[in-house]
Enzyme design. Structure first.
Site, mmCIF file in Angstrom:
data_model
loop_
_atom_site.group_PDB
_atom_site.id
_atom_site.type_symbol
_atom_site.label_atom_id
_atom_site.label_comp_id
_atom_site.label_asym_id
_atom_site.label_seq_id
_atom_site.Cartn_x
_atom_site.Cartn_y
_atom_site.Cartn_z
ATOM 1 N N HIS A 130 0.750 -1.203 0.148
ATOM 2 C CA HIS A 130 -0.046 -0.091 0.023
ATOM 3 C C HIS A 130 1.015 0.991 -0.132
ATOM 4 C CE1 HIS A 130 -3.090 -2.852 1.165
ATOM 5 N NE2 HIS A 130 -2.759 -3.005 2.418
ATOM 6 N N ASP A 176 -4.519 -9.320 -0.390
ATOM 7 C CA ASP A 176 -4.617 -8.675 0.748
ATOM 8 C C ASP A 176 -5.903 -9.101 1.492
ATOM 9 O OD1 ASP A 176 -4.461 -6.842 2.791
ATOM 10 O OD2 ASP A 176 -4.845 -5.269 1.892
HETATM 11 C C1 NGQ Z 1 -4.192 -5.791 8.240
HETATM 12 N N1 NGQ Z 1 -5.194 -4.765 6.515
HETATM 13 O O1 NGQ Z 1 -3.172 -5.739 8.897
HETATM 14 O O2 NGQ Z 1 -4.896 -6.672 8.072
HETATM 15 C C2 NGQ Z 1 -4.656 -4.505 7.646
HETATM 16 C C3 NGQ Z 1 -5.415 -3.723 8.570
HETATM 17 C C4 NGQ Z 1 -3.893 -2.140 9.908
HETATM 18 C C5 NGQ Z 1 -4.995 -3.691 5.435
HETATM 19 N N2 NGQ Z 1 -4.153 -2.866 5.519
HETATM 20 C C6 NGQ Z 1 -5.072 -3.538 9.722
HETATM 21 N N3 NGQ Z 1 -5.687 -3.968 4.447
HETATM 22 O O3 NGQ Z 1 -3.162 -1.662 8.995
HETATM 23 O O4 NGQ Z 1 -3.805 -1.581 10.986
HETATM 24 ZN ZN ZN Z 2 -2.049 -6.154 4.605
#
Ligand code: NGQ
Ligand code: ZN
Length: 454
Positions: free
Chosen positions: A270, A321
């Site tokens: 990202h 993801d």
């Molecule tokens: C994750 N997911 O770690 O699964 C993250 C969300 C975060 C995405 N970034 C949680 N899509 O970044 O704190």
């Molecule tokens: Zn992720």
């Protein structure tokens, strides 16, 4: 030895007809020959090198479609979704996690992905207690990969804090936490659990994000396996950029590039929010920008600056993801469409005169292979036999040249995938994973229990 005969195939020399690919017993491509005779080889209409999926949290597959109801108050966002995700993961047992992972890996293969980088941060029991084997859940991921035959790059993740202010982990996050000593035990345990997997398996490492680990910790973890891939979430959300800027006086990519020696083994997941300088500087490092276009759209993250990054010669690849939807053509389509909507232009990621589908596919092939530390990405002797076969009849498309990729990506879907090989393991045949019935049955039974009372 396996032999495949393709009416047409994408080789390092471009599209060639009547191509016979020989796969050695070691899972590598032993020979590629154009203008060959089919003889007794396994026949497919179109053969491509298969993509690697550079970012996955497999457990999130089980909440696909379950987080699309609007909340009672205020605005739904990435952060409200994250609360839902934390509540969800707190219900999962090791058996659930393995069943979900196997199901997601199988779907990836049916969707055209030969391999996956699993960004693995769900380590402990609900409440944070370690399992008797600290690497128990890494073992579950490894076993799921073994069952499906997908190529695995496992990235155990260091996750220390609940935010850039270094607040402690709370609630659902308790399952993620390790201090450095525990993390090193986890890495050693994970390495043991991968030992029974095939030779294309890779163990890398990751830090969750600048919110969850200090620069010092990021440098330490990235040095644990100095030849292997290292991944980190970087700049997904506007509020995340603000949080990092407020805490450290620099934007996320700017801060990371100042604190660590970022090079080709790095993948920045990202890299959504970068200014012009960050875009140029990241491109120069050879690190891969790991984009997850479907998830980023689903979570309302914002749009990556693709045209500038590409002009600067940056490497990028795609990942599934959250696994809300798993599809090679749909990820690449969403990537390009996000760019078209942003730039109000067409064929943004292609060079002048070139096919956009081909450009997207070539880019994601190279970026995915680099991000996974995988000798893959081309129909070339010596590389892993990571192959996907398509039937262009599935999208009523032309069956020659770059029109195949333009048709598949912009007008087709997963149903065009007939066969897939991961390092020679022929896991998808006739459009279905060879173990689909058992894996899907177990997944459905687990899911029904998980969602009771949700
Ligand atoms: C994750 N997911 O770690 O699964 C993250 C969300 C975060 C995405 N970034 C949680 N899509 O970044 O704190
Ligand atoms: Zn992720």
């Amino acid at each position: 030895m396996q032999e495949i005969f393709a009416r047409t195939a994408l080789t390092p020399a471009g599209w060639q007809d009547d191509v016979r690919v020989t796969i050695g017993a070691d899972g590598r491509i032993a020979a590629v020959e154009a203008g060959a005779a089919p003889a007794s080889a396994y026949r497919v209409p179109v053969l491509l090198p298969a993509l690697s999926n550079l970012h996955s949290h497999t457990f999130q597959r089980a909440m696909a479609g379950l987080a699309e109801r609007r909340g009672q108050k205020g605005r739904d966002s990435f952060w409200t979704w994250r609360q839902t995700m934390y509540r969800f993961l707190d219900r999962l047992s090791p058996e659930d996690i393995e069943a979900i992972a196997a199901f997601a890996f199988m779907e990836m293969q049916e969707a055209g992905f030969c391999a996956v980088a699993e960004f693995h941060y769900l380590h402990h029991q609900p409440g944070g207690g370690a399992h008797a084997d600290i690497a128990e859940l890494a073992a579950r991921i490894a076993d799921a990969a073994g069952e499906t035959g997908i190529g695995l790059t496992l990235l155990p993740v260091l996750y220390r804090y609940g935010g850039a202010d270094r607040r402690p982990l709370a609630d659902g996050q308790l399952r993620f936490g390790n201090d450095m000593a525990a993390f090193e035990r986890l890495m050693a345990g994970a390495q043991g659990h991968l030992a029974h997997l095939p030779a294309d398996t890779v163990l890398g490492a990751a830090a969750h994000s600048l919110r969850a680990a200090t620069a010092e910790e990021i440098r330490t973890v990235s040095a644990l396996r100095p030849e292997a891939p290292f991944h980190i979430h970087i700049a997904e959300q506007g509020p995340e950029v603000e949080e990092i800027l407020a805490a450290f006086g620099a934007r996320p990519v700017e801060y990371l590039l100042g604190e660590a020696v970022v090079d080709r083994r790095w993948c920045l997941i990202h890299a959504t929010h970068m200014n012009a300088v960050e875009t140029r500087e990241l491109a120069r490092t050879g690190a891969v920008a790991g984009l997850c276009p479907i998830t980023e759209a689903n979570l309302g993250d914002g749009v990556f600056n693709g045209s500038a990054f590409r002009r600067a010669g940056g490497m990028l690849g795609v990942g599934s993801d959250s696994n809300v939807r798993i599809s090679v053509p749909e990820e690449l389509r969403q990537l390009e469409y996000s760019q078209r909507l942003k730039d109000r232009a067409r064929t943004v990621l292609a060079e002048p005169g070139a096919s956009c589908g081909r450009a997207l596919y070539d880019t994601a092939l190279a970026g995915g292979a680099r991000a996974l530390g995988r000798e893959s990405g081309a129909l070339e002797t010596g590389r892993w036999a990571d192959l996907v076969a398509l039937d262009p009849a599935a999208f009523a498309g032309l069956a020659s040249g770059d029109a195949i990729l333009d048709g598949w990506i912009f007008a087709g879907g997963n149903e065009a995938v007939t066969d897939l090989w991961s390092a020679g393991r022929h896991s998808v045949q006739g459009g279905r994973h060879v173990a689909r019935e058992a894996i899907a049955g177990r997944y459905r039974a687990r899911l029904e229990k998980i969602v009771v009372g949700l």
